[in-house]
Design a protein around this motif. Structure first.
Motif, short mmCIF file in Angstrom:
data_model
loop_
_atom_site.label_atom_id
_atom_site.label_comp_id
_atom_site.label_asym_id
_atom_site.label_seq_id
_atom_site.Cartn_x
_atom_site.Cartn_y
_atom_site.Cartn_z
N GLN A 205 0.84 -1.18 0.00
CA GLN A 205 0.00 0.00 0.00
C GLN A 205 0.89 1.24 0.00
O GLN A 205 1.40 1.63 1.03
CB GLN A 205 -0.93 0.02 1.22
N GLY A 206 1.10 1.80 -1.18
CA GLY A 206 1.82 3.06 -1.26
C GLY A 206 3.33 2.95 -1.31
O GLY A 206 4.02 3.98 -1.24
N ASP A 207 3.87 1.75 -1.43
CA ASP A 207 5.33 1.62 -1.51
C ASP A 207 5.83 2.06 -2.88
O ASP A 207 5.43 1.49 -3.90
CB ASP A 207 5.75 0.16 -1.29
N PRO A 208 6.73 3.05 -2.95
CA PRO A 208 7.35 3.37 -4.23
C PRO A 208 8.31 2.26 -4.63
O PRO A 208 8.65 1.39 -3.82
CB PRO A 208 8.10 4.67 -3.94
N ARG A 209 8.77 2.32 -5.86
CA ARG A 209 9.62 1.25 -6.38
C ARG A 209 10.85 1.01 -5.52
O ARG A 209 11.24 -0.14 -5.29
CB ARG A 209 10.10 1.60 -7.79
#
Length: 304
Positions: A205-209
């Motif tokens: 949930q919402g983790d950037p690359r």
């Protein structure tokens, strides 16, 4: 590399809803679900909120279709695409009630359910339903255990825990699948641990690359340390996408360009160990959305 989509219309948080969704309805959901199936999407997904308090309504809106009813409705107009709850706040309901709903959905759809679960975050929802908000993580942990039993093959499931205790109560129909996949949503340390030890997959949930590799490494390490075996699906939510060159402002975070360029960018996900990506397209209408989905399925996905 599999790809799926969180359905528009059925949840309309201002974080991601497009203006056209406000006037959309069942016919649009049917068209989008059928377009997803035609374009090779692995799943379509729906969210879960029972009631949104006034203090959050301006940001979240109060439009949150029930995931079981919505996915069952769309199961009847599709044949192959899987049906994901992303995510069901299963702690809000007794596990036998949840099992009855989702087992029926899996049975009616011919085994297409993926049960995505999460802890929830709206205090008032828990309070009005008489569920302990402060200890919702522990409630979710035991709910997953209870659902493993209640969604298993036994007509009379059995579970004995601190919160829930049942046996000798029959439920039919049973799920069509021998084992309904459970994916845990969330990126907090507790959610990641829960996914590693109790689930068949992880929905960040919402983790950037740049955060994903460390999170996935932690999941693998936790599973190895606990001697947890079996298949596990690593997920990711991509940046917003637009296939082609948009003639309107799609926002600076949106990935745009030729199918080849998008595929080159998105290949970073399988390269880091991701098994399935959830995509979202910027669009000004249902037609533009389904056109984008078709272009993605035909021109981008084959190169992932």
């Amino acid at each position: 590399m599999r790809y799926g989509i969180q359905l528009p219309v059925q949840s309309q948080s201002t974080i991601y809803a497009e203006p056209w969704e406000a006037d959309a309805g069942p016919a649009d959901l049917v068209g989008i679900a059928r377009a997803a199936e035609s374009a090779g999407f692995d799943y379509i997904a729906g969210c879960d909120h029972v009631a949104v308090p006034r203090r959050l309504a301006a940001a979240m809106s109060t439009v949150w279709y029930d995931p079981v009813a919505t996915l069952a409705f769309l199961a009847g107009v599709t044949e192959r695409v899987r049906l994901l709850s992303h995510v069901a706040v299963i702690g809000l309901r007794h596990p036998l009630l949840t099992a009855k709903q989702y087992a029926t959905l899996d049975h009616l759809s011919g085994g297409r359910l993926v049960l995505g679960v999460g802890a929830g975050h709206v205090r008032e929802e828990f309070e009005v339903l008489g569920v302990d908000f402060e200890h919702r993580g522990a409630v979710l942990d035991e709910s997953i255990d209870a659902l493993r039993a209640a969604l298993g093959p036994d007509e009379y499931p059995e579970h004995h825990g601190k919160l829930y205790d049942f046996e000798g109560l029959g439920q039919r129909p049973r799920p069509a699948q021998e084992r309904v996949p459970v994916w845990v949503g969330g990126s907090s340390p507790a959610a990641v641990r829960r996914a590693a030890l109790k689930a068949d997959g992880w929905l960040p949930q919402g983790d950037p690359r740049d955060r994903l590799p460390a999170q996935m490494d932690r999941i693998r390490r936790l599973r190895e340390e606990a001697d947890v075996e079996g298949p596990f699906v690593m997920g990711a939510i991509t940046e917003p996408l637009y296939v082609g060159t948009p003639g309107w402002d799609v926002g600076r975070r949106t990935l745009t360009g030729s199918p080849a360029a998008l595929a080159e960018s998105l290949r970073a996900y399988p390269a880091m160990g991701v098994d399935q990506i959830q995509v979202r397209f910027r669009c000004r209408s249902r037609t533009e959305l389904t056109d984008q989905m078709a272009a993605f399925g035909a021109e981008v996905a084959p190169h992932l």
